[in-house]
Design an enzyme around this catalytic site. Structure first.
Site, PDB file in Angstrom:
ATOM      1  N   LYS A  22       6.603  -1.705 -15.203  1.00  0.00           N
ATOM      2  CA  LYS A  22       6.778  -3.140 -14.959  1.00  0.00           C
ATOM      3  C   LYS A  22       5.453  -3.810 -14.610  1.00  0.00           C
ATOM      4  O   LYS A  22       5.099  -4.857 -15.174  1.00  0.00           O
ATOM      5  CB  LYS A  22       7.780  -3.324 -13.806  1.00  0.00           C
ATOM      6  N   ASN A  23       4.699  -3.222 -13.669  1.00  0.00           N
ATOM      7  CA  ASN A  23       3.486  -3.892 -13.194  1.00  0.00           C
ATOM      8  C   ASN A  23       2.404  -3.962 -14.265  1.00  0.00           C
ATOM      9  O   ASN A  23       1.637  -4.925 -14.314  1.00  0.00           O
ATOM     10  CB  ASN A  23       2.968  -3.208 -11.926  1.00  0.00           C
ATOM     11  N   ASP A 121       9.496 -10.799  -4.619  1.00  0.00           N
ATOM     12  CA  ASP A 121      10.088 -10.138  -3.467  1.00  0.00           C
ATOM     13  C   ASP A 121       9.733 -10.834  -2.162  1.00  0.00           C
ATOM     14  O   ASP A 121       8.621 -11.306  -1.989  1.00  0.00           O
ATOM     15  CB  ASP A 121       9.584  -8.687  -3.367  1.00  0.00           C
ATOM     16  N   ASP A 320       4.986   0.784  -3.148  1.00  0.00           N
ATOM     17  CA  ASP A 320       6.294   0.606  -3.787  1.00  0.00           C
ATOM     18  C   ASP A 320       7.209   1.817  -3.621  1.00  0.00           C
ATOM     19  O   ASP A 320       8.414   1.708  -3.860  1.00  0.00           O
ATOM     20  CB  ASP A 320       6.124   0.310  -5.288  1.00  0.00           C
TER      21      ASP A 320
END
Length: 436
Positions: A22-23, A121, A320
């Site tokens: 994702k990142n 987030d 994470d």
């Protein structure tokens, strides 16, 4: 709002392949704005945050073609800059933190970039100063509309290369500054640059487009500006956070799992940290094999003191995965201190674990001590809500190991970062269903 219904206590078995990272995806998709030529990107994860960014690029005028399940082509030859000052963009951009990374490429190529204050987030303060200080160092003018929470940078006469020392090794900040500097006049050096595999991937992609970036993989990058960039084809790495999630899930459910094609060389500290928790994992080619384990014991330090697992910028342990480590430790034999240095609200989900019967002492917003059950008492199923992506997956792991049926609400948070998670877990034998 959808929920997950999870019947816990079942062992899983099988093979799972991690999604694209994702990142990395959020960075390399923004990089397509640097060239009018076609860019093909493979292994793009089909998740909410990435799909939102692709939608924003489409609204900006990028021609997007879906080539396959996880492959797209992008061509940014007719960009509509007026979209950046529209009410639609203020709405679309503010819901996605990754949208900040369109500013660097737009500034470099078109002399201006705007962004509403981004969302994402709620894990504490995540300031954007590193990004904008970098752009200002390259010669851009900064403006901020306080009433509308709207940021802008402009450089009518182009950007000029310079030497800069970043105040923090911000991953998205480093990515944004790299993308601005590749088309600047002259040479830029970025010291205290983030050097995550995702930044390395972005740099390799830009070099394949004609950029001149050296020092890739270190915290000192040198970028010689070029006139223009061309197209390329790029493949995204597997998601190391998802890989760590599956390792944690295997341990907590005492399951035998094989995680395929993990790109071992890019996992950094992740295998070591899980091994310190007593989890067996074997390297088989480029796969991780986790045998069924009835218990796992935390290794203390050599002098017998309690193990601390803390996050740090790469090549330290990624923040994470601290939520996952914390959950896994609840059923370990022994005690561990979890120290979340980089974000101050990420441990606030532990009250849900305490409700399930975990022995966790929240020392302060940054530290929690976990006293493991060693599977002598099972967590109890409960009803809970996911506060952010990583806490969400951690609660899901807890629920899969718990006795009884749990409900997790606000699972859109989990969908933001994990592709087709229900189907993939069901294939391993998990009793999970999505309730709309």
């Amino acid at each position: 709002m959808a929920s997950f219904k999870i019947e816990g206590g079942h062992r899983l078995k099988g093979v799972i392949t991690p999604q694209g990272a994702k990142n990395e995806a959020l960075q390399v998709i923004c990089a397509v704005l640097l060239t009018p030529e076609k860019v093909v990107i493979n292994n793009i994860p089909d998740i909410i945050d990435v799909n939102k960014l692709i939608f924003i690029l489409g609204e900006l005028g990028v021609k997007i073609e879906k080539l396959g399940a996880n492959s797209y082509s992008f061509q940014a030859d007719e960009i509509k800059l007026e979209y950046l000052e529209s009410a639609d963009f203020k709405r679309d951009g503010s819901s996605l933190r990754g949208s900040i990374m369109i500013v660097g490429p737009l500034l470099a190529r078109f002399g201006k970039g705007y962004i509403p204050r981004p969302g994402g987030d709620k894990i504490g303060r995540r300031r954007l100063d590193t990004h904008f200080e970098g752009f200002i160092n390259l010669g851009a003018t900064f403006r901020y509309n306080k009433e509308e929470y709207f940021y802008g940078v402009e450089a009518e006469n182009g950007l000029i290369g310079t030497d800069m020392l970043l105040d923090e090794a911000s991953v998205t900040g480093t990515a944004n500054i790299i993308m601005a500097a590749v088309l600047a006049k002259g040479t830029t050096t970025i010291y205290n640059a983030a050097c995550e595999p995702y930044i390395q991937q972005l740099s390799k992609m830009l070099n394949s487009m004609g950029a001149k970036i050296s020092g890739v993989g270190s915290n000192l990058l040198t970028i010689e500006g070029v006139e223009s960039l061309g197209g390329c084809e790029h493949r995204i790495l597997p998601d190391m956070i998802e890989i760590g999630s599956w390792v944690g899930m295997a341990a907590m459910t005492r399951s035998e799992l094989t995680i395929k094609d993990v790109s071992w060389k890019d996992l950094g500290q992740i295998p070591n940290v899980f091994r310190k928790l007593g989890i067996q994992l074997e390297k088989k080619g480029d796969d991780i094999y986790i045998p069924e384990q009835d218990s796992y014991e935390i290794q203390n330090y050599i002098d017998g003191s309690v193990l601390t697992v803390a996050d740090a910028p790469w090549p330290g342990f990624t923040p994470d995965l601290l939520s996952i480590v914390l959950v896994v430790a609840t059923q370990a034999k022994g005690t561990v201190l979890i120290h979340q240095k980089m974000f101050e609200s990420r441990l606030f989900f532990v009250d849900k674990l305490i409700d399930m019967g975990a022995k966790v002492i929240l020392c302060d917003p940054h530290r929690a001590t976990v006293i493991g059950h060693n599977f002598e008492s099972q967590l109890k199923a409960t009803k809970m809500t996911s506060p952010d992506i990583r806490a969400g997956i951690s609660l899901l792991i807890a629920a899969l190991s718990a006795k009884g049926t749990s409900i997790i609400n606000n699972i859109e948070q989990i969908d933001r970062g994990y592709e087709r998670i229900v189907e993939r877990l069901q294939a391993l034998g998990a009793k999970i269903e999505r309730i709309e």
